[in-house]
Design a protein around this motif. Structure first.
Motif, mmCIF file in Angstrom:
data_model
loop_
_atom_site.group_PDB
_atom_site.id
_atom_site.type_symbol
_atom_site.label_atom_id
_atom_site.label_comp_id
_atom_site.label_asym_id
_atom_site.label_seq_id
_atom_site.Cartn_x
_atom_site.Cartn_y
_atom_site.Cartn_z
ATOM 1 N N PHE A 12 0.807 -1.213 0.000
ATOM 2 C CA PHE A 12 0.000 0.000 0.000
ATOM 3 C C PHE A 12 0.843 1.267 0.000
ATOM 4 O O PHE A 12 0.344 2.361 -0.275
ATOM 5 C CB PHE A 12 -0.985 0.007 1.173
ATOM 6 C CG PHE A 12 -2.372 0.389 0.739
ATOM 7 C CD1 PHE A 12 -3.213 -0.545 0.168
ATOM 8 C CD2 PHE A 12 -2.821 1.693 0.883
ATOM 9 C CE1 PHE A 12 -4.491 -0.195 -0.253
ATOM 10 C CE2 PHE A 12 -4.095 2.057 0.460
ATOM 11 C CZ PHE A 12 -4.936 1.111 -0.111
ATOM 12 N N GLY A 13 2.113 1.141 0.316
ATOM 13 C CA GLY A 13 2.990 2.300 0.207
ATOM 14 C C GLY A 13 3.144 2.778 -1.227
ATOM 15 O O GLY A 13 3.501 3.942 -1.469
ATOM 16 N N ILE A 14 2.855 1.900 -2.192
ATOM 17 C CA ILE A 14 3.013 2.248 -3.607
ATOM 18 C C ILE A 14 1.988 3.301 -4.040
ATOM 19 O O ILE A 14 2.377 4.364 -4.533
ATOM 20 C CB ILE A 14 2.940 0.984 -4.485
ATOM 21 C CG1 ILE A 14 4.143 0.084 -4.185
ATOM 22 C CG2 ILE A 14 2.889 1.342 -5.970
ATOM 23 C CD1 ILE A 14 4.029 -1.317 -4.759
ATOM 24 N N PRO A 15 0.677 3.046 -3.883
ATOM 25 C CA PRO A 15 -0.271 4.120 -4.240
ATOM 26 C C PRO A 15 -0.121 5.356 -3.366
ATOM 27 O O PRO A 15 -0.337 6.477 -3.836
ATOM 28 C CB PRO A 15 -1.639 3.460 -4.055
ATOM 29 C CG PRO A 15 -1.415 2.288 -3.175
ATOM 30 C CD PRO A 15 -0.042 1.812 -3.497
ATOM 31 N N MET A 16 0.289 5.184 -2.115
ATOM 32 C CA MET A 16 0.504 6.343 -1.262
ATOM 33 C C MET A 16 1.666 7.189 -1.766
ATOM 34 O O MET A 16 1.634 8.421 -1.691
ATOM 35 C CB MET A 16 0.746 5.905 0.185
ATOM 36 C CG MET A 16 -0.504 5.381 0.877
ATOM 37 S SD MET A 16 -0.223 5.028 2.634
ATOM 38 C CE MET A 16 0.048 6.699 3.261
ATOM 39 N N GLY A 60 -0.568 13.780 -6.233
ATOM 40 C CA GLY A 60 -1.898 14.174 -5.773
ATOM 41 C C GLY A 60 -3.000 13.306 -6.326
ATOM 42 O O GLY A 60 -4.190 13.596 -6.167
ATOM 43 N N GLN A 61 -2.632 12.212 -6.957
ATOM 44 C CA GLN A 61 -3.583 11.259 -7.522
ATOM 45 C C GLN A 61 -2.918 9.893 -7.595
ATOM 46 O O GLN A 61 -1.699 9.779 -7.428
ATOM 47 C CB GLN A 61 -4.011 11.696 -8.924
ATOM 48 C CG GLN A 61 -2.852 11.756 -9.912
ATOM 49 C CD GLN A 61 -3.278 12.094 -11.312
ATOM 50 O OE1 GLN A 61 -4.464 12.049 -11.635
ATOM 51 N NE2 GLN A 61 -2.324 12.455 -12.170
ATOM 52 N N VAL A 62 -3.724 8.862 -7.877
ATOM 53 C CA VAL A 62 -3.183 7.507 -8.007
ATOM 54 C C VAL A 62 -3.526 6.994 -9.401
ATOM 55 O O VAL A 62 -4.645 6.546 -9.646
ATOM 56 C CB VAL A 62 -3.755 6.564 -6.930
ATOM 57 C CG1 VAL A 62 -3.074 5.199 -7.024
ATOM 58 C CG2 VAL A 62 -3.560 7.144 -5.539
#
Length: 292
Positions: A153-157, A164-166
């Motif tokens: 989950f650190g990747i999309p964060m 400012g987006q994923v």
């Protein structure tokens, strides 16, 4: 006269609880997060975000150890590798461990608050998945898949903090990284398979049975293929391809360690995975530097 054994200091107990002497656990979290940071930023993301994600990764992994050891304390006493964990032995109390975990998680959240609204919003599902994982081992036949989401989950964060987006590529990288987690945590589960069978714990090593080694190697292939495809689309270079070839060679070496399913070989394979992640990160970072 036998010398008495002095009790360990509280600091020593806490450091043991968060596995401070075993950095491999947070390094396998850190390398894909840093790789995502570099890809999202197109190169060095700046000192602020680098510090936030390095410190945040270490803090959240440490908090996760506290939660996991509380949840598994009754099971851990029956597993050779975990029987001496401080919560299991009673050296650290349940409330004490939970309080430490809460403090560490709040410190990580304070770091996230210095980024942006999108990254802050993503921190809540990230925490929820981390809390769910210890209990997945009782009900899910492949709990390593849940861990794969939690550890990725650190990747999309990282993308959220930079852009400012994923974008879709962040979720694709999360999926690919989940297969890496399946690979190395199945190796880890192979160490404890005999003990886990006795206590009724569910793991991928048990579910996969005699297909465990083949599955681990397949997981490595999917992980490397996904990450290479995304990385090559952003910064193709001989350095990138050489790094992924070296990572693939490491995965092949892991096959020689796990093929006989010995505890020692499987544990070495798991514990050395951070080098594979570091190789992938180095390839991405150097390729982006050359391209930039």
């Amino acid at each position: 006269m036998t010398a008495s054994v002095l009790p360990r200091s509280k600091l020593a107990q806490y450091l043991d609880l968060i596995r401070w002497s075993r950095p491999a656990g947070w390094l396998v979290l850190l390398w894909p997060t840093l790789s995502a940071l570099w890809l999202a930023a197109g190169g060095f993301p700046g000192w602020h975000l680098l510090i936030v994600f390095v410190a945040g990764t270490i803090l959240m992994r440490s908090a996760g150890c506290c939660i996991n050891d509380v949840a598994d304390r009754e099971f851990d006493r029956h597993v050779k590798r975990t029987a001496q964990r401080p919560v299991t032995t009673g050296e650290v109390g349940v409330r004490e461990a939970l309080a430490l975990g809460a403090v560490l998680a709040l410190a990580a959240f304070a770091l996230v608050l210095t980024t942006n609204a999108t990254a802050i919003a993503l921190s809540f599902p990230a925490l929820a998945i981390a809390l769910v994982y210890p209990f997945a081992k009782r009900h899910v036949s492949m709990p390593q898949a849940v861990l794969g989401v939690a550890f990725s989950f650190g990747i999309p964060m990282a993308y959220a903090a930079v852009q400012g987006q994923v974008p879709p590529e962040a979720w694709l990288l999360l999926l690919g990284n989940g297969f890496w987690v399946l690979a190395y945590d199945t190796e880890y589960a192979m160490v404890d398979r005999d003990d886990d069978l006795k206590i009724g714990m569910k793991t991928s090593a048990i579910t996969l049975g005699r297909w465990d080694v083949a599955a681990v190697m397949g997981f490595y292939v999917v992980y490397l293929a996904v990450w290479l495809a995304v990385s090559a689309a952003r910064a193709p270079s001989p350095i990138l391809y050489a790094a992924f070839a070296l990572a693939a060679a490491q995965a092949a070496w892991h096959y020689t360690l796990i093929r006989d399913r010995t505890r020692e070989g499987c544990f070495v394979a798991f514990s050395q995975n951070h080098w594979l992640g570091a190789t992938v990160f180095a390839g991405i970072a150097l390729s982006l530097a050359v391209a930039g």
